[in-house]
Structures are given as C-alpha cells and as structure tokens.
Design a protein around this motif. Structure first.
Motif, PDB file in Angstrom:
ATOM      1  N   GLY A   1       0.969  -1.289  -0.334  1.00  0.00           N
ATOM      2  CA  GLY A   1      -0.474   0.021   0.451  1.00  0.00           C
ATOM      3  C   GLY A   1       0.722   0.869   0.061  1.00  0.00           C
ATOM      4  O   GLY A   1       2.211   1.431   0.405  1.00  0.00           O
ATOM      5  N   SER A   2       0.619   2.149  -0.786  1.00  0.00           N
ATOM      6  CA  SER A   2       0.619   4.129  -0.344  1.00  0.00           C
ATOM      7  C   SER A   2       0.965   4.412   0.764  1.00  0.00           C
ATOM      8  O   SER A   2       1.742   5.149   0.753  1.00  0.00           O
ATOM      9  CB  SER A   2      -0.055   4.617  -1.331  1.00  0.00           C
ATOM     10  N   ASN A   3       0.573   3.771   2.097  1.00  0.00           N
ATOM     11  CA  ASN A   3       0.324   4.866   3.393  1.00  0.00           C
ATOM     12  C   ASN A   3      -0.228   3.469   3.871  1.00  0.00           C
ATOM     13  O   ASN A   3      -1.531   3.105   4.787  1.00  0.00           O
ATOM     14  CB  ASN A   3      -0.044   5.536   3.375  1.00  0.00           C
ATOM     15  N   ASN A   4       0.504   2.413   4.610  1.00  0.00           N
ATOM     16  CA  ASN A   4       0.307   1.708   5.550  1.00  0.00           C
ATOM     17  C   ASN A   4       0.952   1.132   7.015  1.00  0.00           C
ATOM     18  O   ASN A   4       1.837   1.175   7.513  1.00  0.00           O
ATOM     19  CB  ASN A   4       0.592  -0.267   4.930  1.00  0.00           C
ATOM     20  N   THR A   5       0.885   2.997   7.628  1.00  0.00           N
ATOM     21  CA  THR A   5       1.223   3.635   8.552  1.00  0.00           C
ATOM     22  C   THR A   5       0.428   2.871   9.442  1.00  0.00           C
ATOM     23  O   THR A   5      -1.003   2.844   9.436  1.00  0.00           O
ATOM     24  CB  THR A   5       1.121   4.747   8.666  1.00  0.00           C
ATOM     25  N   MET A   6       0.973   2.174  10.711  1.00  0.00           N
ATOM     26  CA  MET A   6       0.143   1.155  11.740  1.00  0.00           C
ATOM     27  C   MET A   6       0.282   1.640  12.729  1.00  0.00           C
ATOM     28  O   MET A   6       1.758   2.317  13.531  1.00  0.00           O
ATOM     29  CB  MET A   6       0.602  -0.512  11.631  1.00  0.00           C
ATOM     30  N   LEU A   7      -0.310   1.347  13.471  1.00  0.00           N
ATOM     31  CA  LEU A   7      -0.239   2.039  15.550  1.00  0.00           C
ATOM     32  C   LEU A   7      -0.479   0.839  16.853  1.00  0.00           C
ATOM     33  O   LEU A   7      -1.295   0.057  15.880  1.00  0.00           O
ATOM     34  CB  LEU A   7      -1.636   2.674  15.704  1.00  0.00           C
ATOM     35  N   ILE A   8       0.771   0.665  16.912  1.00  0.00           N
ATOM     36  CA  ILE A   8       0.429   0.109  18.455  1.00  0.00           C
ATOM     37  C   ILE A   8      -0.697   1.038  19.781  1.00  0.00           C
ATOM     38  O   ILE A   8      -0.036   1.608  20.320  1.00  0.00           O
ATOM     39  CB  ILE A   8       1.655  -0.644  19.389  1.00  0.00           C
ATOM     40  N   GLN A   9      -1.565   0.503  19.797  1.00  0.00           N
ATOM     41  CA  GLN A   9      -2.689   0.816  20.832  1.00  0.00           C
ATOM     42  C   GLN A   9      -2.442   0.124  22.147  1.00  0.00           C
ATOM     43  O   GLN A   9      -2.126  -1.599  22.009  1.00  0.00           O
ATOM     44  CB  GLN A   9      -3.605   0.962  20.525  1.00  0.00           C
ATOM     45  N   LYS A  10      -2.870   0.462  23.318  1.00  0.00           N
ATOM     46  CA  LYS A  10      -3.239  -0.076  24.550  1.00  0.00           C
ATOM     47  C   LYS A  10      -4.940  -0.722  24.276  1.00  0.00           C
ATOM     48  O   LYS A  10      -5.286   0.410  24.358  1.00  0.00           O
ATOM     49  CB  LYS A  10      -2.930   0.666  25.352  1.00  0.00           C
ATOM     50  N   VAL A  11      -5.498  -1.735  24.452  1.00  0.00           N
ATOM     51  CA  VAL A  11      -6.419  -1.867  25.015  1.00  0.00           C
ATOM     52  C   VAL A  11      -6.998  -1.235  26.172  1.00  0.00           C
ATOM     53  O   VAL A  11      -6.659  -2.066  27.388  1.00  0.00           O
ATOM     54  CB  VAL A  11      -7.127  -3.145  24.702  1.00  0.00           C
ATOM     55  N   THR A  12      -7.879  -1.041  26.225  1.00  0.00           N
ATOM     56  CA  THR A  12      -9.218  -0.204  27.496  1.00  0.00           C
ATOM     57  C   THR A  12     -10.268  -1.055  28.452  1.00  0.00           C
ATOM     58  O   THR A  12     -10.007  -0.269  29.311  1.00  0.00           O
ATOM     59  CB  THR A  12      -8.928   1.072  26.915  1.00  0.00           C
TER      60      THR A  12
ATOM     61  N   ILE B   1       4.556   3.109  13.992  1.00  0.00           N
ATOM     62  CA  ILE B   1       5.377   2.706  13.112  1.00  0.00           C
ATOM     63  C   ILE B   1       4.692   3.300  12.064  1.00  0.00           C
ATOM     64  O   ILE B   1       3.467   3.063  10.384  1.00  0.00           O
ATOM     65  CB  ILE B   1       4.795   1.086  13.280  1.00  0.00           C
ATOM     66  N   PRO B   2       5.652   3.728  10.869  1.00  0.00           N
ATOM     67  CA  PRO B   2       5.559   4.902   9.506  1.00  0.00           C
ATOM     68  C   PRO B   2       5.947   3.598   8.801  1.00  0.00           C
ATOM     69  O   PRO B   2       5.908   1.897   8.600  1.00  0.00           O
ATOM     70  CB  PRO B   2       7.066   4.962   9.640  1.00  0.00           C
ATOM     71  N   SER B   3       4.724   4.295   7.718  1.00  0.00           N
ATOM     72  CA  SER B   3       4.698   3.692   6.732  1.00  0.00           C
ATOM     73  C   SER B   3       5.772   2.564   6.407  1.00  0.00           C
ATOM     74  O   SER B   3       6.582   3.351   5.413  1.00  0.00           O
ATOM     75  CB  SER B   3       3.958   4.169   4.966  1.00  0.00           C
TER      76      SER B   3
END
Length: 316
Positions: free
Chosen positions: A215-226, A250-252
């Motif tokens: 993909g052209s922008n597959n920037t990903m997030l790692i978050q905390k489940v709340t 996490i950058p693309s």
C-alpha cells in the motif's frame, strides 16, 4: 622611693587580677557528644535517590544549641536540605558511598562531631522475556459491520484495510501477554515488542508477488486495549476499545517484508502494570483505506522464533 611604691602596687594588683582570671577558667566546659546515627544502605529506583539523616546531641554540663551537617565525601555533591537541623533529608544521591558529618555545639561554644555513611546501590534489574506459543489471549479482528471472520484460529495477525466480495473490510490484531509475574511495586525500565512479518500471508496482496506489507500508506498503530475482552466470544462488532494515549506509530513502508524488532513500548507496558489493568495490545492502520496491509506471524505460526515477543526490564 616615691616612684617604686606605685610600681609595686600596680604589680600586686596585676597578680591579683591574673589570679582571679585563672580561677574562672579552671572550670572546664565538657565537650558535647554527637551521634550521627547508624550507617545504612539504600537502593535507587530511578536515576537519583534520597535518604534521611537523623542525629542527636547531648551535653553533660549544659545544652546543645546548634547542629550542622556537612558532606565529607561521596561520588557527587548531594543536596543537604536542612543542614542546621538534627534531622535532614539528603537528595540527588547517585550510586556510591557518601560520608556525612554531624557537628553539635553546646551553650559554652564547645563542639562534638560524629560521622555516618550512606551506601547507595543501583537497582537490581530483572529481564523478563515473553514469547509464548499458542497464546490463548490472541485474536485477529476481521470484517466490517456485516462481514465477520474474527477469531483465534489464525497464523497471521496485523493491520490491514482491504475488500472482500467488493466490500471494504478491516483487519486488526489484538493480543495480551501474561504480566502477572511482575510485582505491582516494580519500576519498569524499558519494554521492547517484536513482531515478525508473515512469510506467506493468506490475506493482502497476491497479484504479482506475495507481500506482508503493501500500500501507499500502511502506517500502523500499536495501542493499549482499554477494556476486557474474551477471545472466545470476540466479534468485529463487540471488539474492545483502544486508546491513542502513548500509542506507538510505525511508519509506512514499501518493503514487502519488514520485521519490527525491539519497538519501544515502555510507556504502554507501564500503563499495563502496577495498579493498572492489563488488557493487551491493539494493532490497526492509522488510516484504514484499502488497499494497505501490515501482516505478522502469530503465536500459532510454525516457526517459534517468529512469534510475537515482549522483553521487559524492571526492578523490584
């Protein structure tokens, strides 16, 4: 003759005066006794520490009227908060041995001294490596409001936006490590998460080549489940919420396969330990616009070295 008599009188008076002064000084002022307290050892939890010095003074023939703390030696210049008090806090301590002196002064001006040592030790760090196989607290969330293929029976996990039967769908990852062995009072020094690209993903791009990342922008997030979630009853529509606070971005990438090794998730793990609840990690794309993907191996993948791994360094 008349000149000699006054001289004798003056000399006699001088002797009398000198004799009277000597009698006053015969009464000696006893030296006061200073007690700087017991030497002790403390442990640092952070980069600098503090300790409390508690001294006493006694005077057999009067009273103690003043105290004075001073540092004699040490690895750095610490801060003595109340140097003129019998008890004081000392701050900005680093690893090493400090020696402090307590001086007491009595009402006759006599002084007594004593010393005390404070040994400062660094924290004892423990490294916990978690890389379980067949982690029961792991699932892929896949679908949309009407399509749902969420479940735990998968060998890949990640963050993806794609289409299925022409409808946009999202793939999100959720997993939790067992952190129960970390005492609640521990101090987390650092935490590193590693996720390994799936070598042969079943989802995502397969037209001209197999790719875990696309993909052209597959920037990903790692978050905390709340909030709490149950892998056995998890669906796309009842998936738990996650927080953007302290999330890791996490950058693309345009690389077909890219392992994420030692991603710093220290603050997220701090938010999952101590008095905080541990609901795990959440993976998702920053912008869920198809076609974009980041796909990783799960704890069920055949190669154990590619299972998700969390390494935590902490001190008790």
């Amino acid at each position: 003759m008349n000149f000699k008599t006054p001289s004798i009188i003056i000399l006699t008076l001088g002797v009398i005066l000198y004799t009277n002064c000597t009698k006053e000084e015969i009464v000696n002022n006893k030296i006061p006794i200073a007690e700087a307290g017991e030497s002790r050892t403390i442990k640092l939890q952070e980069s600098e520490g503090s300790a409390t010095l508690t001294g006493t003074g006694a005077d057999a023939d009067g009273k103690v009227v003043a105290y004075l703390w001073s540092q004699i030696s040490g690895p750095n210049a610490s801060e003595i908060v109340n140097e003129g008090s019998s008890s004081t806090e000392v701050r900005k301590l680093i690893v090493g041995i400090y020696t402090y002196q307590l001086m007491v002064i009595d009402d006759g001006g006599a002084t007594g001294v004593d010393t005390v040592s404070v040994t400062v030790k660094g924290p004892e760090y423990i490294t916990l490596t978690l890389q379980p196989a067949n982690n029961p607290a792991e699932a892929v969330i896949f679908g949309n409001s009407t399509i749902d293929e969420t479940g735990t029976d998968t060998k890949e996990i990640g963050a993806e936006a794609w289409t299925k039967y022409g409808d946009p769908v999202a793939l999100r990852g959720i997993f939790k490590f067992d952190l129960s062995s970390i005492p609640p009072t521990s101090v987390i020094k650092n935490a590193k998460l590693s996720l390994y690209s799936h070598p042969a993903p079943t989802n995502g791009h397969h037209n001209d080549e197999v790719r875990a990342n696309y993909g052209s922008n597959n920037t990903m997030l790692i978050q905390k489940v709340t909030e709490t979630w149950n892998p056995g009853t998890l669906t796309f529509n009842n998936q738990p919420s996650s927080a953007s606070t302290n999330q890791v971005v996490i950058p693309s990438t345009n690389q077909a396969f890219l392992d994420l090794v030692d991603i710093d998730v220290t603050q997220l793990v701090k938010d999952m330990t101590g008095s905080n609840a541990n609901y795990g990690f959440f993976l998702r794309l920053q912008n869920e616009v198809y076609y974009n993907s980041r796909i990783f191996a799960t704890s069920k993948y055949s190669d154990a070295a590619r299972h998700p791994k969390l390494v935590i360094v902490y001190s008790k």
